[in-house]
Design a protein around this motif. Structure first.
Motif, PDB file in Angstrom:
ATOM      1  N   LEU A  20     -59.649  20.618 -42.371  1.00 55.27           N
ATOM      2  CA  LEU A  20     -61.005  20.723 -42.896  1.00 55.27           C
ATOM      3  C   LEU A  20     -61.202  19.634 -43.946  1.00 55.27           C
ATOM      4  O   LEU A  20     -60.533  19.631 -44.977  1.00 55.27           O
ATOM      5  CB  LEU A  20     -61.237  22.099 -43.513  1.00 55.27           C
ATOM      6  N   PRO A  21     -62.098  18.687 -43.699  1.00 53.39           N
ATOM      7  CA  PRO A  21     -62.270  17.566 -44.623  1.00 53.39           C
ATOM      8  C   PRO A  21     -62.877  18.000 -45.947  1.00 53.39           C
ATOM      9  O   PRO A  21     -63.617  18.982 -46.026  1.00 53.39           O
ATOM     10  CB  PRO A  21     -63.217  16.641 -43.853  1.00 53.39           C
ATOM     11  N   ALA A  22     -62.552  17.240 -46.985  1.00 50.79           N
ATOM     12  CA  ALA A  22     -63.112  17.503 -48.312  1.00 50.79           C
ATOM     13  C   ALA A  22     -62.813  16.308 -49.197  1.00 50.79           C
ATOM     14  O   ALA A  22     -61.830  15.597 -48.992  1.00 50.79           O
ATOM     15  CB  ALA A  22     -62.522  18.768 -48.920  1.00 50.79           C
ATOM     16  N   ASN A  23     -63.672  16.063 -50.178  1.00 56.36           N
ATOM     17  CA  ASN A  23     -63.434  14.969 -51.114  1.00 56.36           C
ATOM     18  C   ASN A  23     -62.191  15.223 -51.957  1.00 56.36           C
ATOM     19  O   ASN A  23     -61.497  14.296 -52.366  1.00 56.36           O
ATOM     20  CB  ASN A  23     -64.649  14.779 -52.027  1.00 56.36           C
ATOM     21  N   SER A  24     -61.918  16.475 -52.233  1.00 54.02           N
ATOM     22  CA  SER A  24     -60.717  16.854 -52.960  1.00 54.02           C
ATOM     23  C   SER A  24     -60.199  18.162 -52.385  1.00 54.02           C
ATOM     24  O   SER A  24     -60.944  18.944 -51.794  1.00 54.02           O
ATOM     25  CB  SER A  24     -61.017  17.019 -54.449  1.00 54.02           C
ATOM     26  N   HIS A  56     -79.763  23.220 -26.748  1.00 51.71           N
ATOM     27  CA  HIS A  56     -78.530  22.909 -27.467  1.00 51.71           C
ATOM     28  C   HIS A  56     -78.475  23.597 -28.830  1.00 51.71           C
ATOM     29  O   HIS A  56     -79.505  23.871 -29.448  1.00 51.71           O
ATOM     30  CB  HIS A  56     -78.380  21.396 -27.647  1.00 51.71           C
ATOM     31  N   ASP A  57     -77.256  23.822 -29.264  1.00 56.80           N
ATOM     32  CA  ASP A  57     -76.995  24.392 -30.584  1.00 56.80           C
ATOM     33  C   ASP A  57     -77.079  23.280 -31.628  1.00 56.80           C
ATOM     34  O   ASP A  57     -76.406  22.251 -31.487  1.00 56.80           O
ATOM     35  CB  ASP A  57     -75.601  25.018 -30.592  1.00 56.80           C
ATOM     36  N   PRO A  58     -77.870  23.437 -32.670  1.00 59.96           N
ATOM     37  CA  PRO A  58     -78.068  22.346 -33.630  1.00 59.96           C
ATOM     38  C   PRO A  58     -76.832  21.999 -34.445  1.00 59.96           C
ATOM     39  O   PRO A  58     -76.681  20.857 -34.873  1.00 59.96           O
ATOM     40  CB  PRO A  58     -79.199  22.859 -34.535  1.00 59.96           C
ATOM     41  N   LEU A  59     -75.936  22.956 -34.685  1.00 59.33           N
ATOM     42  CA  LEU A  59     -74.757  22.668 -35.500  1.00 59.33           C
ATOM     43  C   LEU A  59     -73.700  21.888 -34.728  1.00 59.33           C
ATOM     44  O   LEU A  59     -73.183  20.875 -35.207  1.00 59.33           O
ATOM     45  CB  LEU A  59     -74.140  23.970 -36.026  1.00 59.33           C
ATOM     46  N   HIS A  67     -68.795  27.989 -46.829  1.00 60.13           N
ATOM     47  CA  HIS A  67     -69.538  27.917 -45.562  1.00 60.13           C
ATOM     48  C   HIS A  67     -69.569  26.497 -44.998  1.00 60.13           C
ATOM     49  O   HIS A  67     -69.635  26.309 -43.780  1.00 60.13           O
ATOM     50  CB  HIS A  67     -70.961  28.441 -45.763  1.00 60.13           C
ATOM     51  N   GLY A  68     -69.550  25.491 -45.873  1.00 66.69           N
ATOM     52  CA  GLY A  68     -69.543  24.116 -45.374  1.00 66.69           C
ATOM     53  C   GLY A  68     -68.313  23.827 -44.549  1.00 66.69           C
ATOM     54  O   GLY A  68     -68.397  23.257 -43.447  1.00 66.69           O
ATOM     55  N   PHE A  94     -63.135  35.134 -38.618  1.00 67.36           N
ATOM     56  CA  PHE A  94     -63.733  33.882 -39.096  1.00 67.36           C
ATOM     57  C   PHE A  94     -64.327  34.028 -40.494  1.00 67.36           C
ATOM     58  O   PHE A  94     -64.371  33.062 -41.271  1.00 67.36           O
ATOM     59  CB  PHE A  94     -64.821  33.418 -38.113  1.00 67.36           C
ATOM     60  N   LYS A  95     -64.750  35.218 -40.830  1.00 68.99           N
ATOM     61  CA  LYS A  95     -65.327  35.449 -42.167  1.00 68.99           C
ATOM     62  C   LYS A  95     -64.344  35.048 -43.271  1.00 68.99           C
ATOM     63  O   LYS A  95     -64.744  34.579 -44.343  1.00 68.99           O
ATOM     64  CB  LYS A  95     -65.724  36.919 -42.307  1.00 68.99           C
ATOM     65  N   ARG A  96     -63.061  35.211 -43.003  1.00 67.17           N
ATOM     66  CA  ARG A  96     -62.046  34.845 -43.986  1.00 67.17           C
ATOM     67  C   ARG A  96     -62.110  33.351 -44.313  1.00 67.17           C
ATOM     68  O   ARG A  96     -61.912  32.951 -45.473  1.00 67.17           O
ATOM     69  CB  ARG A  96     -60.651  35.201 -43.456  1.00 67.17           C
ATOM     70  N   VAL A  97     -62.398  32.539 -43.309  1.00 68.38           N
ATOM     71  CA  VAL A  97     -62.495  31.094 -43.534  1.00 68.38           C
ATOM     72  C   VAL A  97     -63.671  30.786 -44.450  1.00 68.38           C
ATOM     73  O   VAL A  97     -63.558  30.020 -45.413  1.00 68.38           O
ATOM     74  CB  VAL A  97     -62.644  30.339 -42.197  1.00 68.38           C
ATOM     75  N   ASN A  98     -64.811  31.398 -44.175  1.00 73.55           N
ATOM     76  CA  ASN A  98     -65.983  31.195 -45.030  1.00 73.55           C
ATOM     77  C   ASN A  98     -65.730  31.682 -46.454  1.00 73.55           C
ATOM     78  O   ASN A  98     -66.082  31.013 -47.434  1.00 73.55           O
ATOM     79  CB  ASN A  98     -67.195  31.921 -44.457  1.00 73.55           C
ATOM     80  N   ASP A  99     -65.110  32.846 -46.565  1.00 69.96           N
ATOM     81  CA  ASP A  99     -64.870  33.417 -47.891  1.00 69.96           C
ATOM     82  C   ASP A  99     -63.868  32.595 -48.694  1.00 69.96           C
ATOM     83  O   ASP A  99     -63.985  32.470 -49.923  1.00 69.96           O
ATOM     84  CB  ASP A  99     -64.363  34.860 -47.756  1.00 69.96           C
ATOM     85  N   THR A 100     -62.882  32.023 -48.003  1.00 68.22           N
ATOM     86  CA  THR A 100     -61.822  31.289 -48.691  1.00 68.22           C
ATOM     87  C   THR A 100     -62.193  29.835 -48.953  1.00 68.22           C
ATOM     88  O   THR A 100     -61.924  29.302 -50.033  1.00 68.22           O
ATOM     89  CB  THR A 100     -60.520  31.334 -47.868  1.00 68.22           C
ATOM     90  N   HIS A 101     -62.817  29.208 -47.986  1.00 67.12           N
ATOM     91  CA  HIS A 101     -63.034  27.764 -48.055  1.00 67.12           C
ATOM     92  C   HIS A 101     -64.499  27.365 -48.198  1.00 67.12           C
ATOM     93  O   HIS A 101     -64.796  26.185 -48.383  1.00 67.12           O
ATOM     94  CB  HIS A 101     -62.439  27.085 -46.816  1.00 67.12           C
TER      95      HIS A 101
END
Length: 222
Positions: free
Chosen positions: A141-145, A36-39, A80-81, A71-78
Motif C-alpha cells: 500500500l503506497p504512502a509518502n511515509s 464501469h466502476d469509477p474506483l 480508507h485511502g 476488509f473493514k480491518r484494512v480500512n480501520d487500520t490503514h
C-alpha cells in the motif's frame, strides 16, 4: 452566390465541429460510466450483465463471486485511502485472471467482485484455488511515509451455468449461495454450487448488501 453559400456551409461546419466533438466525448464518457466502476475501472453490475449476454453465446460459463474477508480491518487500520488502493490492486489481479481465461470481471459493490469465465474445464476447484492464490499475495500500500504491506484473504463461490440461465436469478444467485457457504465454513475458502444448495441461515450472513435488493425472494432458482 453559390460560392458564398459553400463558404458559409464550410464555416458553419468548422464552427460546429468543436461542439460535436465535445458532445461525442461526453456521450462516450457517459456510456463508459454506465458500465464501469469509477474506483477500479472494472465493469460494474450492468457491465457484467452485458458481458454475460455476450459470453452466453459461446456456451456454458463459470461464475465466480469473490468477497474479501475482514476488509473493514484494512480500512480501520490503514485508512480508507489505502483501503481503496487495496481494492484497486485486487481488481487488477481479478481482471488479469478473467482476461487470461477469455472472460470478464467486475466489482459489484464494496469489497465484492465477480468473474465470468468460459467453461473450458469442469475443474472449478482449480479455478477457485487460482483466484484465491493470486488475490492473497501480499499487497504493498503506497504512502509518502510509513508504507505498509498487507495480506488479505477471500471467500470464493463458484457455479457452472448454462447459456440460457438468467444472469441475476440463476448465475449470480448460485455463485452467491456458494460464496456464503465458503464464508460459513471459516473464510479463506471456496465452495462450489451444487443442485439443491440454499443460502445459509440469516444469522451466518453479514447482512444485506447493495445488490441484495435485486435478488429474488424465493428459493425456486437456488
Amino acid at each position: 452566390m453559390i460560392a458564398t453559400a459553400v463558404v458559409a456551409l464550410a464555416l458553419g461546419r468548422l464552427t460546429a465541429w468543436p461542439t460535436i466533438r465535445s458532445l461525442r466525448t461526453q456521450l462516450a464518457h457517459a456510456t463508459w460510466s454506465m458500465l464501469h466502476d469509477p474506483l477500479t475501472g472494472m465493469l460494474n453490475r450492468a457491465g457484467l450483465q452485458a458481458a454475460h449476454a455476450t459470453l452466453a453465446e459461446t456456451g456454458p460459463m463459470i461464475v465466480a463471486l469473490i468477497d474479501l474477508d475482514d476488509f473493514k480491518r484494512v480500512n480501520d487500520t490503514h485508512g480508507h485511502g489505502r483501503g481503496d488502493d487495496l481494492l484497486i490492486q485486487v481488481a487488477d489481479r481479478i481482471t488479469d485472471i478473467a482476461a487470461l481465461h477469455g472472460g470478464a470481471a467486475a466489482r459489484l459493490a464494496g469489497d465484492e467482485y465477480a468473474a465470468l469465465l468460459p467453461a473450458r474445464t469442469d475443474d472449478l476447484g482449480r479455478i477457485a484455488d487460482t483466484i484465491a492464490t493470486i488475490v492473497t499475495q501480499p499487497i504493498a500500500l503506497p504512502a509518502n511515509s510509513n508504507p505498509a504491506t498487507v495480506t488479505i484473504t477471500a471467500s470464493v463461490g463458484l457455479a457452472l451455468v448454462d447459456t440460457g440461465d438468467p444472469f441475476t436469478e440463476v448465475a449470480l444467485h448460485r455463485a452467491d449461495i456458494a460464496m456464503y457457504h465458503a464464508k460459513r465454513t471459516g473464510r479463506n475458502r471456496h465452495a462450489i454450487y451444487q443442485p439443491g444448495m440454499t443460502m445459509p441461515p440469516v444469522q451466518h450472513r453479514r447482512g444485506p448488501r447493495l445488490r441484495d435488493q435485486h435478488q429474488p425472494t424465493g428459493e425456486a432458482t437456488a
